[in-house]
Design a protein around this motif. Structure first.
Motif, mmCIF file in Angstrom:
data_model
loop_
_atom_site.group_PDB
_atom_site.id
_atom_site.type_symbol
_atom_site.label_atom_id
_atom_site.label_comp_id
_atom_site.label_asym_id
_atom_site.label_seq_id
_atom_site.Cartn_x
_atom_site.Cartn_y
_atom_site.Cartn_z
ATOM 1 N N LEU A 8 -32.131 -63.085 -45.076
ATOM 2 C CA LEU A 8 -33.283 -63.854 -45.511
ATOM 3 C C LEU A 8 -34.510 -62.981 -45.287
ATOM 4 C CD1 LEU A 8 -33.996 -66.717 -46.474
ATOM 5 C CD2 LEU A 8 -34.420 -67.291 -44.097
ATOM 6 N N GLN A 52 -36.715 -70.279 -53.341
ATOM 7 C CA GLN A 52 -37.465 -70.251 -52.079
ATOM 8 C C GLN A 52 -36.678 -69.533 -51.007
ATOM 9 O OE1 GLN A 52 -40.432 -70.750 -51.451
ATOM 10 N NE2 GLN A 52 -40.971 -71.553 -53.458
ATOM 11 N N LYS A 53 -35.515 -70.089 -50.663
ATOM 12 C CA LYS A 53 -34.703 -69.449 -49.637
ATOM 13 C C LYS A 53 -33.295 -69.275 -50.161
ATOM 14 C CE LYS A 53 -37.502 -70.327 -45.678
ATOM 15 N NZ LYS A 53 -37.816 -71.160 -44.533
ATOM 16 N N ASN A 97 -29.515 -68.300 -50.326
ATOM 17 C CA ASN A 97 -28.366 -68.123 -49.442
ATOM 18 C C ASN A 97 -27.151 -67.769 -50.303
ATOM 19 O OD1 ASN A 97 -27.010 -70.424 -50.381
ATOM 20 N ND2 ASN A 97 -28.054 -71.742 -48.900
ATOM 21 N N ILE A 119 -26.186 -70.262 -53.118
ATOM 22 C CA ILE A 119 -27.097 -70.313 -54.268
ATOM 23 C C ILE A 119 -26.954 -69.047 -55.099
ATOM 24 C CG2 ILE A 119 -29.516 -70.440 -54.962
ATOM 25 C CD1 ILE A 119 -30.095 -71.893 -52.385
ATOM 26 N N ALA A 173 -26.173 -47.936 -24.631
ATOM 27 C CA ALA A 173 -25.803 -48.978 -25.598
ATOM 28 C C ALA A 173 -24.537 -48.572 -26.331
ATOM 29 C CB ALA A 173 -26.944 -49.193 -26.580
ATOM 30 N N THR A 203 -24.700 -48.805 -32.224
ATOM 31 C CA THR A 203 -26.146 -48.930 -32.410
ATOM 32 C C THR A 203 -26.708 -47.686 -33.103
ATOM 33 O OG1 THR A 203 -26.499 -48.062 -30.178
ATOM 34 C CG2 THR A 203 -26.495 -50.446 -30.424
ATOM 35 N N LYS A 221 -30.062 -75.091 -42.911
ATOM 36 C CA LYS A 221 -28.791 -74.421 -42.624
ATOM 37 C C LYS A 221 -29.063 -73.370 -41.561
ATOM 38 C CE LYS A 221 -25.319 -74.489 -46.099
ATOM 39 N NZ LYS A 221 -24.445 -73.606 -46.871
ATOM 40 N N LEU A 223 -28.216 -56.424 -32.011
ATOM 41 C CA LEU A 223 -27.785 -55.053 -31.814
ATOM 42 C C LEU A 223 -27.919 -54.680 -30.337
ATOM 43 C CD1 LEU A 223 -26.632 -53.266 -33.862
ATOM 44 C CD2 LEU A 223 -28.863 -52.253 -34.277
ATOM 45 N N TYR A 224 -29.020 -55.074 -29.760
ATOM 46 C CA TYR A 224 -29.242 -54.744 -28.357
ATOM 47 C C TYR A 224 -29.225 -56.005 -27.522
ATOM 48 C CZ TYR A 224 -30.549 -50.181 -30.001
ATOM 49 O OH TYR A 224 -30.530 -48.946 -30.586
ATOM 50 N N LEU A 266 -30.443 -67.972 -36.978
ATOM 51 C CA LEU A 266 -31.554 -67.977 -37.908
ATOM 52 C C LEU A 266 -31.488 -69.256 -38.726
ATOM 53 C CD1 LEU A 266 -31.219 -64.301 -39.148
ATOM 54 C CD2 LEU A 266 -32.726 -65.177 -37.364
ATOM 55 N N LYS A 267 -32.649 -69.859 -38.901
ATOM 56 C CA LYS A 267 -32.685 -71.107 -39.648
ATOM 57 C C LYS A 267 -32.980 -70.798 -41.103
ATOM 58 C CE LYS A 267 -35.680 -74.783 -39.596
ATOM 59 N NZ LYS A 267 -36.707 -75.551 -38.899
ATOM 60 N N LYS A 268 -32.226 -71.374 -41.973
ATOM 61 C CA LYS A 268 -32.563 -71.236 -43.381
ATOM 62 C C LYS A 268 -32.589 -72.622 -43.985
ATOM 63 C CE LYS A 268 -30.373 -67.833 -45.216
ATOM 64 N NZ LYS A 268 -29.385 -67.122 -46.040
ATOM 65 N N SER A 269 -33.520 -72.839 -44.863
ATOM 66 C CA SER A 269 -33.505 -74.148 -45.503
ATOM 67 C C SER A 269 -33.038 -73.977 -46.932
ATOM 68 C CB SER A 269 -34.879 -74.792 -45.443
ATOM 69 O OG SER A 269 -35.751 -74.119 -46.299
ATOM 70 N N GLU A 270 -32.202 -74.874 -47.324
ATOM 71 C CA GLU A 270 -31.610 -74.795 -48.649
ATOM 72 C C GLU A 270 -32.532 -75.542 -49.602
ATOM 73 O OE1 GLU A 270 -27.042 -75.303 -50.173
ATOM 74 O OE2 GLU A 270 -27.790 -76.425 -48.485
ATOM 75 N N ASN A 271 -32.782 -74.972 -50.768
ATOM 76 C CA ASN A 271 -33.558 -75.775 -51.717
ATOM 77 C C ASN A 271 -32.687 -76.172 -52.891
ATOM 78 O OD1 ASN A 271 -33.476 -73.274 -52.904
ATOM 79 N ND2 ASN A 271 -35.434 -73.573 -53.926
#
Lengths: 497, 353
Positions: free
Chosen positions: A56, A70-71, A73, A76, A392, A396, B3, B10-11, B347-352
């Motif tokens: 995203l 818009q977002k 995924n 979609i 690490a 990485t 969603k 990574l770290y 991570l928050k995602k919003s579905e449209n």
């Protein structure tokens, strides 16, 4: 020009402190093959992951088929016809071709599968019955199934991430023809990600170039752009070098005599292989992968023990000796499989840097961390490795830096014999250049180098002699001055002139 | 509709394991409080009583630390074996086997110098534990049999063996039909250092340092890490991964066997079913919570020892001792969940539509 089928504006994505994508603009025209060129880490894969809805972005707009999303995924993206083939295959190995093709809920050929399979397997020259399980297919065939998967779930926009990396020259040519047909007949919009200049020029109509997360060139017409311009865009400066071949050769460092190896299926994976390499000489091994290259390297380095014949390092018979004693005789091995063989995943950069000579940092049972760190710091300095945190995990590091660490580890002690398998596979142009210089440098210091590669340009650039392996046999041996791409190519394909 | 997606960090924060433990422990205390609350007990009163009776005096503190010894030793053994990415679920059986081996040597030998004798008996306990894991180790190395299952199964076998011995060949006639072997002579008891604190605790400190050394500072530890990271890399490096796995298992089993020997020489003084009260299982929790770090295992082992003592004393006010076990198990549960959040971000995602 008609309005683009996909348009991205000002997209940015950051990972930690790294700007993977920096206000990137990108657009695709329907029915055209686009090339996306850039070094490793330039942001190509990140951009593709944004388009397929996996990442995203923090800012920017994405418009697909004139629809502002818009977002985005993966769902979609997929429903709007965006499909991606990743570098690593995402096939279910034990399922058949048909199962894999029809797995997606967006499958459009559930009614007339047979007909569709016939059509597309012809386009891709895939000569397998659709009831064949995936694990019986070659890598090239799996690649074809991966791309067909996109067609079967009705993807109009096909994003192909380094599809040619695993293909032979003939298969690459075939892929080009198949993609041409898809773009012309089915009006598919295709994006080909690669860092091979030749392919991008052969395959595409339009070229985009990325560098350091930025789009540095948009919608270039492939016909009107030169190699030099592309390299300049991609790298910022042109760095082409041709190495001289008037290197001095000395005594024989590595000699193998009548090596044969029989595999589990009682087939000969190596058949009566003999050659020798002098000090200061690079012997290139050409061949399509799977023709005995890995086995040959393993026999020479002591990993494969059940073979017939002899291996001599500095005239000393080491056939019965193990990996460590061969290393002590100054043998270095850069394996084809970087992460998994050459480097241990899940283990720190520091631990991985010491794999070749950790016993030199030991006092009896004690392992000196100080010595290991000193050694790693030498590597980092001498080979310009970017390793932000040595404690690490190895993963990485970027691919190029992993390979530099691996090469550095194997070369820093100035070994007399070097076996390097696919040392530049998957690396960007500047990393390839750096690795090539390292190998030439080592040659000039008097090492004997066995260079196994599928990249003919690389073999021609570096080798003094080339042998071609086909089905475990040496089918051709030529001096570089009399070698041509055609003769080597024919030999690789098993054709005797 | 929102969603959520997961993405691996990574770290990781260096102190992530420690914070996870703290979070897990707080969750566990909250869960414990809730249970006490339902039982109409004041959690604050119960916990402060537990605290007072587990670390409030020299005596209670030494009781707690004595309880920590087997947890720490078995936990260290588990962590060594985990260096090659194998799991030892058989510490419980190895503890019993350590005690059995000790008793076997004790019955068949006689040495006047009690210090030498104690040393010999402790060594036999170590070897007993190693012997106990020998079969899973051989099966793993030669045939690739899953060690989680085989080590678990050896627990049942060894426990059966214990029952068999203390009801049969080794049964003490003086025990009035209570199934137990005869007591060992007082001359081979492990001496106490302060209060009731057994000198076994000093051995425990020593072995924590040994485990730390093996894992972090030795060539063997390095080879185990590489072998655990990738078997193919081990072959490439000339490291015999199977040999490392084999010895890691024997050493790890030996640590647990030593725990059984110390338990016998300092607490029970004879072979009985009381040699271990599930220490070998709790040790898995201890090792897992600390991310297999020896010093962490030592500290968490001490805490869990105190919890066990605290749990047993609150029975006097009518609270079940199981509250301590609930807290221990919930701590691991909470810590594992917390570790997840340190390793991944959501991570928050919003579905449209």
């Amino acid at each position: 020009m008609s309005s683009p089928i996909l348009e991205v504006k000002n997209v940015s994505k950051t990972f930690g402190n790294v700007k993977a994508l920096d206000s990137v603009d990108f657009s695709l025209q329907k029915g055209i093959i686009h090339g996306l060129l850039g070094e490793n880490g330039a942001g190509k894969s990140s951009l593709m992951n944004v388009l397929s809805g996996i990442y995203l972005p923090e800012s920017g707009t994405i418009e697909i088929k004139n629809q502002k999303i818009q977002k985005l995924n993966p769902d979609i993206a997929s429903s709007l016809g965006v499909g991606m083939v990743h570098q690593e295959f995402r096939l279910i190995e034990s399922f058949t071709i048909k199962d894999n093709l029809t797995l997606s809920k967006a499958n459009i050929f559930s009614e007339n599968f047979d007909e569709a399979y016939k059509k597309y397997s012809e386009i891709f020259s895939l000569n397998s019955n659709f009831l064949t399980p995936i694990n019986e297919l070659s890598v090239g065939e799996k690649q074809k199934v991966e791309i067909m998967k996109l067609i079967f779930k009705n993807s109009e926009i096909m994003l192909l991430d380094e599809p040619t990396a695993v293909l032979t020259p003939q298969e690459t040519l075939q892929l080009k023809e198949s993609l041409d047909k898809l773009s012309q007949e089915d009006q598919k919009t295709i994006v080909l990600i690669t860092h091979k200049l030749k392919e991008i020029k052969d395959f595409t109509e339009r070229i985009f170039v990325m560098k350091n997360g930025k789009m540095v060139a948009k919608n270039l017409e492939t016909k009107k752009v030169t190699d030099k311009e592309l390299i300049e865009l991609m790298m910022g400066e042109v760095k082409t070098s041709n190495f001289n071949k008037d290197n001095k050769k000395g005594g024989v460092k590595l000699k193998v005599e009548d090596i044969s190896l029989t595999n589990e299926e009682q087939l000969k994976s190596l058949d009566d292989i003999s050659f020798s390499i002098q000090s200061g000489e690079i012997l290139g091994v050409a061949g399509v992968s799977g023709n005995g290259q890995v086995e040959l390297a393993n026999v020479i380095c002591g990993i494969e023990k059940e073979f017939q014949g002899r291996v001599l390092i500095n005239s000393q018979d080491v056939s019965k000796k193990g990996v460590k004693s061969r290393k002590k005789l100054s043998l270095s091995y850069i394996p084809e499989n970087r992460l998994g063989v050459g480097l241990a995943p899940g283990v720190s950069v520091l631990d991985n840097s010491a794999i070749k000579e950790y016993f030199k940092a030991s006092y009896g049972p004690h392992l000196s961390k100080g010595k290991m760190l000193g050694y790693l710091n030498d590597l980092i300095k001498q080979f310009a490795i970017k390793a932000p945190d040595v404690k690490a995990e190895i993963s990485t590091l970027s691919g190029g830096n992993m390979q530099k660490l691996l090469m550095g580890r194997e070369l820093i002690s100035n070994p007399e014999v070097i076996v390097a398998a696919q040392p530049t596979r998957g690396l960007d142009v500047s990393a390839v250049e750096a690795i090539h210089k390292l190998i030439i440098n080592q040659r000039d210091k008097g090492s004997a180098v066995l260079l196994i590669s599928e990249d003919l340009d690389e073999l021609f650039k570096l080798s003094d002699r080339i042998i071609v392996l086909y089905e475990g046999k040496i089918v051709k041996e030529v001096d570089i001055n009399s070698a041509t791409i055609e003769t080597i190519g024919f030999a690789m394909a098993g054709i005797n002139e | 509709m929102n969603k959520f997606i997961l993405s691996k960090k990574l770290y990781r924060n260096e102190l992530a394991t420690f914070y996870s433990f703290l979070i897990g422990f707080l969750i566990a205390l909250a869960v414990g409080s809730l249970i006490l609350f339902i039982q109409e007990k004041n959690p604050f009163d119960v916990f402060s009583l537990m605290l007072k009776l587990s670390i409030g005096s020299v005596n209670s503190l030494s009781n707690s630390l004595n309880k920590a010894i087997p947890l720490i030793l078995a936990g260290l053994g588990i962590s060594i074996i985990n260096s090659v990415k194998l799991w030892n679920i058989g510490a419980e059986g190895q503890i019993f086997m350590g005690a059995i081996a000790l008793n076997f040597v004790y019955i068949n030998t006689s040495i006047n110098n009690s210090q030498i004798y104690i040393f010999l008996l402790l060594v036999s306990g170590f070897l007993g534990g190693a012997f106990c894991i020998l079969f899973p180790a051989v099966a793993k190395v030669l045939f690739g049999v899953n060690e989680i299952i085989t080590t678990l199964l050896t627990n049942y076998i060894v426990f059966g063996l214990t029952i068999y011995l203390i009801n049969g060949a080794w049964k003490d006639p003086a025990s009035l039909n209570f199934p137990a072997a005869a007591y060992v002579s007082e001359s081979v008891y492990l001496p106490t250092v302060i209060g009731k604190l057994s000198s076994g605790f000093l051995i425990c400190i020593l072995f924590t340092l040994i485990a730390y050394y093996i894992k972090d500072k030795s060539v063997f530890g390095y080879e185990m890490r590489i072998a655990g990271g990738s078997a193919l890399t081990a072959i490439y490096a000339g490291i015999n991964a199977k040999q490392k796995a084999f010895f890691a298992m024997l050493i790890g089993g030996g640590f647990a066997g030593l725990a059984g020997a110390i338990e016998l020489l300092s607490q029970t003084h004879r072979v009985s079913t009381g040699i271990s009260q599930g220490f070998g299982y709790t040790a898995i929790i201890v090792a897992a919570i600390t991310g297999m770090r020896p010093v962490g295992i030592f500290l968490v082992g001490c805490l869990f020892g105190a919890l066990t003592i605290g749990g047993s004393v609150i029975q006097t006010i009518g609270v079940s001792s199981y509250i301590a076990e609930i807290i221990q198990a919930t701590t691991l549960f909470g810590a594992l969940i917390a570790q997840f959040f340190f390793s991944y971000e959501i991570l928050k995602k919003s579905e449209n539509d």
